[in-house]
Design an enzyme around this catalytic site. Structure first.
Site, PDB file in Angstrom:
ATOM      1  N   ARG A  16     -41.986 -33.820 -12.225  1.00 60.79           N
ATOM      2  CA  ARG A  16     -41.368 -32.594 -11.301  1.00 60.79           C
ATOM      3  C   ARG A  16     -40.773 -33.172  -9.966  1.00 60.79           C
ATOM      4  O   ARG A  16     -39.742 -32.821  -9.448  1.00 60.79           O
ATOM      5  CB  ARG A  16     -42.922 -31.736 -10.900  1.00 60.79           C
ATOM      6  CG  ARG A  16     -42.263 -30.740  -9.807  1.00 60.79           C
ATOM      7  CD  ARG A  16     -43.668 -30.099  -9.374  1.00 60.79           C
ATOM      8  NE  ARG A  16     -44.888 -30.287 -10.225  1.00 60.79           N
ATOM      9  CZ  ARG A  16     -45.256 -29.354 -11.095  1.00 60.79           C
ATOM     10  NH1 ARG A  16     -44.455 -28.124 -11.111  1.00 60.79           N
ATOM     11  NH2 ARG A  16     -46.312 -29.511 -11.763  1.00 60.79           N
ATOM     12  N   CYS A  45     -42.227  -7.693 -22.992  1.00 64.89           N
ATOM     13  CA  CYS A  45     -43.134  -6.546 -23.246  1.00 64.89           C
ATOM     14  C   CYS A  45     -44.528  -7.096 -22.485  1.00 64.89           C
ATOM     15  O   CYS A  45     -45.586  -6.860 -23.192  1.00 64.89           O
ATOM     16  CB  CYS A  45     -43.398  -6.030 -24.531  1.00 64.89           C
ATOM     17  SG  CYS A  45     -41.747  -5.430 -25.223  1.00 64.89           S
TER      18      CYS A  45
HETATM   19  C1  LIG Z   1     -49.686 -37.716 -18.745  1.00 64.21           C
HETATM   20  C2  LIG Z   1     -48.665 -37.076 -17.812  1.00 64.21           C
HETATM   21  N1  LIG Z   1     -47.972 -37.724 -16.967  1.00 64.21           N
HETATM   22  C3  LIG Z   1     -46.961 -37.161 -15.982  1.00 64.21           C
HETATM   23  C4  LIG Z   1     -46.791 -36.064 -16.089  1.00 64.21           C
HETATM   24  C5  LIG Z   1     -45.886 -35.410 -14.917  1.00 64.21           C
HETATM   25  O1  LIG Z   1     -46.452 -34.507 -14.155  1.00 64.21           O
HETATM   26  P1  LIG Z   1     -45.405 -34.113 -12.905  1.00 64.21           P
HETATM   27  O2  LIG Z   1     -44.324 -33.439 -13.522  1.00 64.21           O
HETATM   28  O3  LIG Z   1     -46.413 -33.217 -11.934  1.00 64.21           O
HETATM   29  O4  LIG Z   1     -45.218 -35.301 -11.959  1.00 64.21           O
HETATM   30  C6  LIG Z   1     -47.537 -35.016 -16.808  1.00 64.21           C
HETATM   31  C7  LIG Z   1     -47.509 -33.743 -16.541  1.00 64.21           C
HETATM   32  O5  LIG Z   1     -47.960 -32.716 -17.237  1.00 64.21           O
HETATM   33  C8  LIG Z   1     -48.613 -35.358 -17.544  1.00 64.21           C
HETATM   34  O6  LIG Z   1     -49.322 -34.716 -18.611  1.00 64.21           O
END
Ligand SMILES: Cc1ncc(COP(=O)(O)O)c(C=O)c1O
Length: 421
Positions: free
Chosen positions: A270, A341
Site C-alpha cells: 500500500r 445487487c
Molecule cells: C505477507 C504480507 N506481506 C505484505 C503485505 C502488504 O501489506 P501492505 O500493503 O499493507 O503494506 C501483505 C498484505 O496483505 C501481506 O499479507
C-alpha cells in the site's frame, strides 16, 4: 480539503473515447519515487531490501519499474511467482510467503531460488517431503504484544498467520538439526497503520525475539519487518513519518541487537502504490429516493475496500471542484454507488460533493493497492483496464506524459471462456 491529480480532464476524456470507463490509472513517477524514498530512509542498514507485496498491484510492468529502483517482490502464490519472474525479479530477490501453501507452490518457489518463509511449524516437514529443504529458511512470527490490532489485520491472537514465540524456538532448532545454515525471521504485524509508535512497538517485539533466538545457535541473515505502512486516505490525515520510523528502527536495532544488525527487509504494498492509483468512472444516473444516489459505471467489483471494510476513499468530480474552495460551488450530499445487487456496493455514504449530473467523470483516489487486485466477477461484472501514466524517459523525468495500457478490460468472451456447456 482536496487531493491533487496527476492528469487533466482532457487527458481522461481523450482516453475514455477509445477505452470506456471505468479504468484505473497509475502514476509511475510517484511509485518510483516512493520505492526510492523507502530505500533511502533505510540506507543506514547495509543490505536493506524492499520486496513489493505483489498482491497489492499485480502487474509486471509496474513490478519491472520497481525492480529498476532496487525493489524485489513478495509473492504468495504460483501466479505471483510468475509475475515476479516476468518482471525480471529472480532468486532471493523474491520472498515467498504462502499460507496454507500447496506442495506445488513450495516446489516452484524452491526451484526459483526464492526465500521461503514458512507460515507454520508443521510446514517444515511438509516442505522437506515435497520440495526438499532450501539453503535459506525463514519463519513468520505473529507478535502478540501489540495493544490494538486494527480493522484490517484484526486481533493478532485471532490471526491465522504465523507461528507463536514458542514455536519459533522449536522451528529454528529443528531446521538447524536438518542442516539448514542460513536463516531469516519475518513478521507482518499491522495493516494500513499510520502511527509510527505502533510500528515500532512491533519492531521492538520482533528484535527482542530475534535476540532470544540466538540461544538456538543461529544467526539471522535478515529480519523482515513486513509491510503495513498506512497512507492518508482522508485528506485531513497526515503522511506516515518515514524518517521517524527508519530512525526509530535504527535505535531499536542498536539497543536490542547491538553491533550485529542483520539486513533488514520490508514488504510494503500500500505505501508504495496506494496513493498513486486512481479509479476513473463516469456517472450513469442520479437518483433521488429516501436519499440522493449517484450511480457510477464502476462498482464494488472494481474496488471493494469501501464495501468490505467501510474504507474511506476520497472522490473528486473532475473539473467541478474548485480545488481550493469547495464552498464556492453548489454542493449536494450523496451516496456514491455501483450497480451490484448488493446494498454495500457503495463508494461513499453521505458525502458532500459538488452537484453531480449524469456524464460527470468521477475519480476515486488512493486506489493503487489492494484495489483492482481484489476485483471479482459477481453479477457478471467485468474487470476494468489499467493504464500507466508515464513520462518520456524510463525513470519518470521530463517529457509529455503518456497513458500506456498495461491491462486491457475484460470482455464478455473472457467471462465465458471458463464455462463449459
Ligand atoms: C505477507 C504480507 N506481506 C505484505 C503485505 C502488504 O501489506 P501492505 O500493503 O499493507 O503494506 C501483505 C498484505 O496483505 C501481506 O499479507
Amino acid at each position: 480539503m482536496t487531493k491533487t491529480l496527476p492528469f487533466t480532464k482532457e487527458q481522461i476524456e481523450t482516453l475514455a473515447r477509445e477505452h470506456p470507463t471505468p479504468f484505473y490509472v497509475y502514476d509511475e513517477a510517484g511509485i518510483r519515487a516512493r520505492t526510492r524514498a523507502l530505500s533511502e530512509a533505510f540506507s543506514w542498514n547495509k543490505g536493506f531490501k524492499q520486496h513489493f507485496a505483489v498482491k497489492a498491484l499485480p502487474n509486471p510492468v509496474i513490478l519491472a519499474a520497481m525492480r529498476e529502483e532496487g525493489s524485489g517482490a513478495d509473492c504468495s502464490s504460483l501466479p505471483e511467482l510468475s509475475l515476479a519472474d516476468k518482471a525480471g525479479i529472480k532468486g532471493e530477490n523474491i520472498m515467498f510467503s504462502g499460507n496454507d501453501t500447496p506442495a506445488e507452490e513450495f516446489i516452484e518457489a524452491k526451484k526459483r531460488g526464492a526465500i521461503i518463509n514458512l507460515d507454520a511449524l508443521e510446514h517444515l516437514d511438509y516442505l522437506e517431503k515435497h520440495a526438499g529443504l532450501p539453503e535459506l529458511l525463514c519463519f513468520r512470527y505473529t507478535p502478540i504484544g501489540l495493544k490494538l490490532g486494527n480493522a484490517i489485520i484484526g486481533n493478532p491472537k485471532e490471526s491465522k498467520f504465523g507461528l507463536t514465540r514458542e514455536q519459533l524456538f522449536e522451528g529454528y532448532r529443528a531446521a538447524k538439526e536438518k542442516g539448514i545454515k542460513r536463516f531469516g525471521l519475518h513478521t507482518m504485524p499491522v495493516s494500513n497503520e499510520l502511527r509510527v509508535e505502533y510500528h515500532l512497538e512491533a519492531v521492538r517485539e520482533l528484535f527482542t525475539v530475534a535476540k532470544e533466538l540466538e540461544q538456538v545457535g543461529i544467526t539471522f541473515e535478515f529480519i523482515n519487518l513486513g509491510g503495513g505502512i498506512g497512507i492518508p486516505y482522508r485528506p485531513e490525515e497526515k503522511e506516515f513519518d518515514l524518517m521517524a520510523y527508519a530512525n526509530g528502527v535504527r535505535e531499536l536495532a542498536r539497543e536490542i541487537l547491538g553491533d550485529s544488525i542483520p539486513s533488514l527487509h520490508m514488504e510494503c504494498g500500500r505505501y508504495i502504490t496506494g496513493p498513486f492509483g486512481y479509479l476513473v468512472s463516469r456517472v450513469r444516473h442520479v437518483k433521488q429516493s429516501y436519499k440522493n444516489y449517484v450511480g457510477l459505471d464502476a462498482s464494488m467489483a472494481n474496488l471493494m475496500r469501501p464495501g468490505m471494510y467501510g474504507a474511506y476513499h476520497h472522490i473528486t468530480i473532475l473539473e467541478k471542484e474548485n480545488m481550493n474552495d469547495l464552498r464556492s460551488r453548489s454542493l449536494g450530499t450523496y451516496d456514491v454507488v455501483g450497480s451490484l445487487c448488493e446494498n454495500n456496493d457503495k463508494f461513499a455514504i453521505d458525502r458532500r460533493l459538488p452537484t453531480i449530473e449524469p456524464g460527470d467523470i468521477v475519480v476515486i483516489h488512493d486506489a493503487g493497492a489492494h484495489a483492482h487486485a481484489m476485483g471479482f466477477n459477481y453479477n457478471g461484472k467485468l474487470r476494468s483496464a489499467e493504464f500507466l501514466l508515464r513520462h518520456a524517459g524510463a525513470s519518470g523525468g521530463g517529457g509529455l506524459p503518456e497513458l500506456k495500457l498495461i491491462r486491457r478490460a475484460e470482455t464478455v468472451d473472457d467471462y465465458f471462456a471458463t464455462l463449459k456447456f
